[in-house]
Design an enzyme around this catalytic site. Structure first.
Site, PDB file in Angstrom:
ATOM      1  N   ARG A 102       0.847  -1.193   0.000  1.00  0.00           N
ATOM      2  CA  ARG A 102       0.000   0.000   0.000  1.00  0.00           C
ATOM      3  C   ARG A 102       0.877   1.237   0.000  1.00  0.00           C
ATOM      4  NH1 ARG A 102      -3.157  -0.478   5.152  1.00  0.00           N
ATOM      5  NH2 ARG A 102      -1.736   1.126   5.841  1.00  0.00           N
ATOM      6  N   GLY A 103       1.279   1.652   1.165  1.00  0.00           N
ATOM      7  CA  GLY A 103       2.264   2.732   1.316  1.00  0.00           C
ATOM      8  C   GLY A 103       1.989   4.027   0.585  1.00  0.00           C
ATOM      9  N   CYS A 104       1.290   3.975  -0.545  1.00  0.00           N
ATOM     10  CA  CYS A 104       1.195   5.203  -1.336  1.00  0.00           C
ATOM     11  C   CYS A 104      -0.164   5.855  -1.192  1.00  0.00           C
ATOM     12  CB  CYS A 104       1.508   4.935  -2.799  1.00  0.00           C
ATOM     13  SG  CYS A 104       1.469   3.225  -3.268  1.00  0.00           S
ATOM     14  N   ILE A 105      -0.493   6.289   0.007  1.00  0.00           N
ATOM     15  CA  ILE A 105      -1.772   6.965   0.208  1.00  0.00           C
ATOM     16  C   ILE A 105      -1.515   8.339   0.804  1.00  0.00           C
ATOM     17  CG2 ILE A 105      -3.906   6.950   1.513  1.00  0.00           C
ATOM     18  CD1 ILE A 105      -3.682   3.818   1.248  1.00  0.00           C
TER      19      ILE A 105
ATOM     20  N   THR B 197      -0.901  10.874  -5.498  1.00  0.00           N
ATOM     21  CA  THR B 197      -0.896   9.622  -4.751  1.00  0.00           C
ATOM     22  C   THR B 197      -2.096   8.758  -5.100  1.00  0.00           C
ATOM     23  OG1 THR B 197      -2.024  10.716  -2.926  1.00  0.00           O
ATOM     24  CG2 THR B 197       0.367  10.608  -2.836  1.00  0.00           C
TER      25      THR B 197
END
Lengths: 105, 415
Positions: A102-105, B197
């Protein structure tokens, strides 16, 4: 959904090539996925990271980001980039047959 | 019996939660204490505007205790650790505070020391993610007469993920206004594969950077920052040179989380159920806002919506009832694009930002630049102090993501 064939078995992958169902993965598939991603051979160090990814995914339901890998896997971020160039968390997740971290929020 | 509710952190989430709980619970039901290490509540969205002379530092800070309703106790103290077994908060001064319900609302902390060279003193390396940094950057920008400005976020998660991009847009506006834009290069350097993002934003807004003459470097994972040599070096040994760098450091949870066995994850954020906000470790512990490990943006709007949900859940928990309220991941943010315009995006766990209008058909335009959104962003500061923090239920801006006014696309990739 697109399909891919690793170790003689057809599996479902998403548009970016990540496994849809991590249960379809087994260790015999990893070297082929790695080669397709430009890693000719999987060393013991590679496997240490891949196994860590699988364990984390089983326990927490998602793969770790590179920063968490660097803190918890025993392999430094610098080494992770040498093992899995460009994007260690992404690449290791793909080879380990788990979803993109995930990481990319 | 009177329950002891202890809220750690008097920021956006902690303040509005304590105020809502005070409204919903009598003083016989519960005693509510908010603990923070200082009495300075910073309006964080204002930090973006400070470097461009568009906000005054003194106006961004107010007393934390003054934002709390009568009947909420404020205690100024530094938390050392939480003892989950004994249900006690240990303080740095040696004292301890027992709790029946604990809420972690201590936000995210900046960790420049985790990146080589980033905490070294330097005239060329700046940040706008704290008040002192933003003020120092304002002076540096005022002196800047030309050269390359690099805007870099080291890694996710960060507070307000769109802020570095907004900074780049405002820098374009700022140097245009100073009539030296043709002497300034602006480069946005991100570890992600896109400037945005969220994929839906990347699709809808991809052209905006080129339009503003902002260069883009993607998948750049900053390993070290060399202020004297004026370059960022990535872990895979790529380099990006600069004359002035604006770097958003790594974020972690509050330091005490790491000293509290069982409370946090590897980065110091508190793992909670993503709908009820209850700790995965303990039923009497909850977390909200930036301090939680939720898969949504670390943003004030998210903390606001979570606060409404969490107040209901804590009331139910105290009455031994099942937790009724569910947070859907709802977040919205204005994205300042310079020249008195802004974008607005609204999304949740399941739904990517959609075009249309918010909160209904006649509302603010979504995923499109407009002056109205810019005014919305400016007006929000007053709503924040006078509506949101006191815990009032705001008309039109509720916990659940609105569907009215949005256009669903058949090609949508999903969340």
């Amino acid at each position: 959904m697109p399909k891919a064939t690793y170790a003689g078995r057809e599996v479902e992958v998403n548009d970016e090539g990540f496994f849809v169902d991590p249960a379809e993965w087994d260790e015999a598939m990893a070297p082929e996925i790695a080669q397709a991603e430009g890693i000719p051979t999987l060393t013991e160090d590679h496997w240490r990271v891949l196994k860590f990814m699988r364990t984390e995914y089983t326990e927490k339901g998602e793969g770790p980001t590179v920063r968490v890998l660097g803190k918890t896997s025993g392999v430094s971020i610098k080494e992770l980039y040498q093992l899995f160039p460009k994007g260690p968390a992404k690449l290791a997740a793909k080879i380990a047959g788990i979803p993109k971290p995930r990481g990319c929020i | 019996m009177t329950a002891q509710i202890v809220v750690l952190g008097g920021g956006t989430g902690g303040t509005l939660l304590a105020n809502r709980l005070r409204h919903q619970l009598s003083s016989e039901d519960a005693q509510i204490t908010v603990i923070d290490r200082d009495d300075r509540h910073l309006y964080q969205p204002g930090l973006l505007f400070l470097p461009f002379g568009l906000a005054r530092p003194t106006r961004l800070v107010r007393s934390r205790s003054a934002q709390l309703r009568p009947g909420v106790e404020f205690r100024e103290a530094e938390v050392d650790h939480v003892d989950l077994e004994e249900r006690k908060v240990g303080l740095r001064d040696g004292g301890s505070i027992p709790y029946d319900v604990l809420v972690v609302a201590t936000g995210a902390s900046l960790a420049p020391e985790e990146t080589d060279g980033l905490s070294d003193p330097s005239d060329t390396v700046h940040t706008f993610y704290d008040l002192e940094g933003a003020q120092r950057l304002a002076a540096a920008l005022a002196r800047f007469e030309g050269g390359r400005i690099v805007v870099n976020l080291v890694d996710m998660p960060i507070k307000c993920p769109v802020a570095p991009l907004e900074f780049s847009f405002l820098a374009d506006w700022y140097f245009t206004k100073r009539k030296i834009r043709d002497r300034v290069d602006i480069t946005f350097v991100t570890p992600l594969d896109s400037a945005f993002t969220k994929p839906a934003c990347a699709r809808a807004l991809g052209g905006l950077l080129a339009e503003r003459r902002i260069d883009l470097v993607t998948e750049f994972n900053t390993g070290s920052v060399d202020g004297a040599g004026r370059r960022l070096v990535s872990y895979d040994e790529r380099e990006t040179g600069f004359d002035l760098a604006v770097v958003v450091p790594l974020h972690t949870g509050a330091p005490f989380v790491g000293s509290s066995p069982g409370l946090g994850d590897a980065l110091g954020f508190v793992p909670v159920d993503q709908h009820t906000l209850q700790s995965k470790a303990r039923p009497e512990v909850f977390a909200l806002g930036d301090s939680a490990d939720l898969p949504t943006s670390k943003a004030g709007s998210a903390a606001h919506f979570q606060g409404e949900v969490l107040a209901d859940n804590i009331v139910a928990y105290l009455r031994d009832k099942p937790l009724p309220a569910s947070y859907d991941g709802h977040t919205n943010c204005f994205i300042e694009t310079g020249f008195n315009k802004a974008l607005l995006i609204d999304f949740n766990y399941e739904t990517e930002p959609l075009p249309g209008h918010f909160p209904g058909r006649l509302g603010l335009p979504l995923l499109a630049e407009s002056r109205l959104n810019h005014l919305g962003k400016l007006t929000f500061e007053q709503i924040y102090w006078h509506g949101l923090l006191p815990g009032r239920t705001l008309p039109f801006i509720g916990r659940d993501m609105p569907e009215r006014g949005k256009r669903r696309q058949t090609t949508e990739g999903g969340g």
